[in-house]
Design an enzyme around this catalytic site. Sequence first.
Site, short mmCIF file in Angstrom:
data_model
loop_
_atom_site.label_atom_id
_atom_site.label_comp_id
_atom_site.label_asym_id
_atom_site.label_seq_id
_atom_site.Cartn_x
_atom_site.Cartn_y
_atom_site.Cartn_z
N HIS A 189 14.73 -49.82 -7.46
CA HIS A 189 16.06 -50.40 -7.68
C HIS A 189 16.93 -50.25 -6.42
O HIS A 189 17.68 -51.16 -6.07
CB HIS A 189 16.77 -49.71 -8.86
CG HIS A 189 16.51 -50.31 -10.20
ND1 HIS A 189 16.78 -51.62 -10.52
CD2 HIS A 189 16.00 -49.77 -11.33
CE1 HIS A 189 16.45 -51.86 -11.77
NE2 HIS A 189 15.97 -50.75 -12.29
N GLY A 236 16.25 -43.24 -17.16
CA GLY A 236 16.57 -43.29 -15.73
C GLY A 236 17.62 -44.36 -15.49
O GLY A 236 17.81 -45.26 -16.32
N HIS A 276 10.24 -46.34 -10.15
CA HIS A 276 11.00 -47.47 -10.71
C HIS A 276 12.44 -47.44 -10.20
O HIS A 276 12.99 -48.47 -9.81
CB HIS A 276 10.97 -47.39 -12.25
CG HIS A 276 11.75 -48.44 -12.96
ND1 HIS A 276 11.16 -49.45 -13.67
CD2 HIS A 276 13.08 -48.64 -13.08
CE1 HIS A 276 12.10 -50.24 -14.19
NE2 HIS A 276 13.28 -49.77 -13.85
N GLU A 277 13.03 -46.23 -10.18
CA GLU A 277 14.43 -46.11 -9.76
C GLU A 277 14.60 -46.31 -8.26
O GLU A 277 15.55 -46.98 -7.82
CB GLU A 277 15.00 -44.75 -10.16
CG GLU A 277 14.95 -44.44 -11.66
CD GLU A 277 15.55 -45.53 -12.53
OE1 GLU A 277 15.16 -45.60 -13.70
OE2 GLU A 277 16.38 -46.34 -12.04
N CYS A 288 13.17 -52.10 -18.47
CA CYS A 288 14.28 -51.93 -17.55
C CYS A 288 15.59 -52.24 -18.27
O CYS A 288 15.69 -53.25 -18.97
CB CYS A 288 14.13 -52.86 -16.35
SG CYS A 288 15.42 -52.67 -15.10
N LEU A 289 16.57 -51.39 -18.10
CA LEU A 289 17.85 -51.60 -18.77
C LEU A 289 18.56 -52.86 -18.26
O LEU A 289 19.47 -53.37 -18.91
CB LEU A 289 18.74 -50.37 -18.58
CG LEU A 289 18.20 -49.09 -19.23
CD1 LEU A 289 19.09 -47.91 -18.90
CD2 LEU A 289 18.01 -49.25 -20.74
N GLN A 348 22.62 -50.48 -10.77
CA GLN A 348 22.59 -51.09 -12.10
C GLN A 348 23.96 -51.07 -12.78
O GLN A 348 24.17 -51.79 -13.77
CB GLN A 348 21.59 -50.36 -13.00
CG GLN A 348 20.12 -50.60 -12.60
CD GLN A 348 19.16 -49.87 -13.49
OE1 GLN A 348 18.87 -48.69 -13.24
NE2 GLN A 348 18.67 -50.50 -14.51
O1 K2U Z 1 15.93 -48.21 -14.41
C1 K2U Z 1 15.97 -48.46 -15.60
O2 K2U Z 1 16.16 -49.61 -16.04
C2 K2U Z 1 15.75 -47.34 -16.56
C3 K2U Z 1 14.41 -47.41 -17.20
C4 K2U Z 1 13.57 -46.36 -16.52
C5 K2U Z 1 12.10 -46.45 -16.73
C6 K2U Z 1 11.44 -47.65 -16.65
C7 K2U Z 1 10.06 -47.68 -16.80
C8 K2U Z 1 9.35 -46.53 -17.04
C9 K2U Z 1 10.02 -45.35 -17.12
C10 K2U Z 1 11.40 -45.31 -16.95
C11 K2U Z 1 14.76 -47.29 -18.67
O3 K2U Z 1 14.84 -45.99 -19.05
S1 K2U Z 1 13.80 -48.34 -19.66
C12 K2U Z 1 13.66 -47.61 -21.16
C13 K2U Z 1 12.47 -46.70 -21.25
C14 K2U Z 1 12.58 -45.59 -21.99
C15 K2U Z 1 11.49 -44.75 -22.12
C16 K2U Z 1 10.29 -45.02 -21.48
C17 K2U Z 1 10.19 -46.15 -20.73
C18 K2U Z 1 11.28 -47.01 -20.61
ZN ZN Z 2 15.13 -50.60 -14.22
#
Ligand code: K2U
Ligand code: ZN
Length: 173
Positions: A140, A46, A136-137, A94-95, A51
């Site tokens: 943000h 996501g 989560h998104e 979180c990225l 971001q």
């Molecule tokens: O918004 C972001 O930083 C993207 C996250 C989204 C996410 C966070 C927590 C749970 C689910 C999605 C990134 O994709 S973090 C990397 C990741 C990859 C697989 C599963 C969980 C987190």
């Molecule tokens: Zn995030």
Amino acid sequence: MAVREIIKIPDPMLKTVSKPIERVGDDVHALLDDMLQTMYAAPGIGLAAVQIGVPRRLVVIDLAKEDEEPQPIRLINPQVVWASDELAEYEEGCLSIPEVYDTVTRPAEVKVRYVDAGGDTVERHCDGLLATCIQHEIDHLDGILFIDHLSRLKRGRVVKKFTKAARQAKEAM
Ligand code: K2U
Ligand code: ZN
């Protein structure tokens, strides 16, 4: 299409409340494509526009596994219109906060209303990882990070770590 830089904490941009999209034009489509390319390159499942430094209410998600065909979802002005009383825990990352993972509790199911890339308003029932990711998104878009759902002590440790690292990087320049 381009892979854009992902902003990391403690950049104040991440606390910005993103503004709604007024018109779905070519500029929005191009931005969504850059967001998807950036997310795939990270890799992540996501990404919110803020971001990559664009405080507009745009989100991309793709839960497809590496060996599956991509299944991108483009969400314009997404909002949660219903959330279950039932809760679910997920170890989130979180990225914008590299190598930090912790358990966050959120509603297990949500109904999300958004405008799709074609400009149509749609509603989608989400559960499982999609429900977690979409919340989560949308956080943000409201300037909220998953660490804001943790204890003050845990959040403080993460912010202190990244603030110190940012200061040391600046001093080394
Ligand atoms: O918004 C972001 O930083 C993207 C996250 C989204 C996410 C966070 C927590 C749970 C689910 C999605 C990134 O994709 S973090 C990397 C990741 C990859 C697989 C599963 C969980 C987190
Ligand atoms: Zn995030």
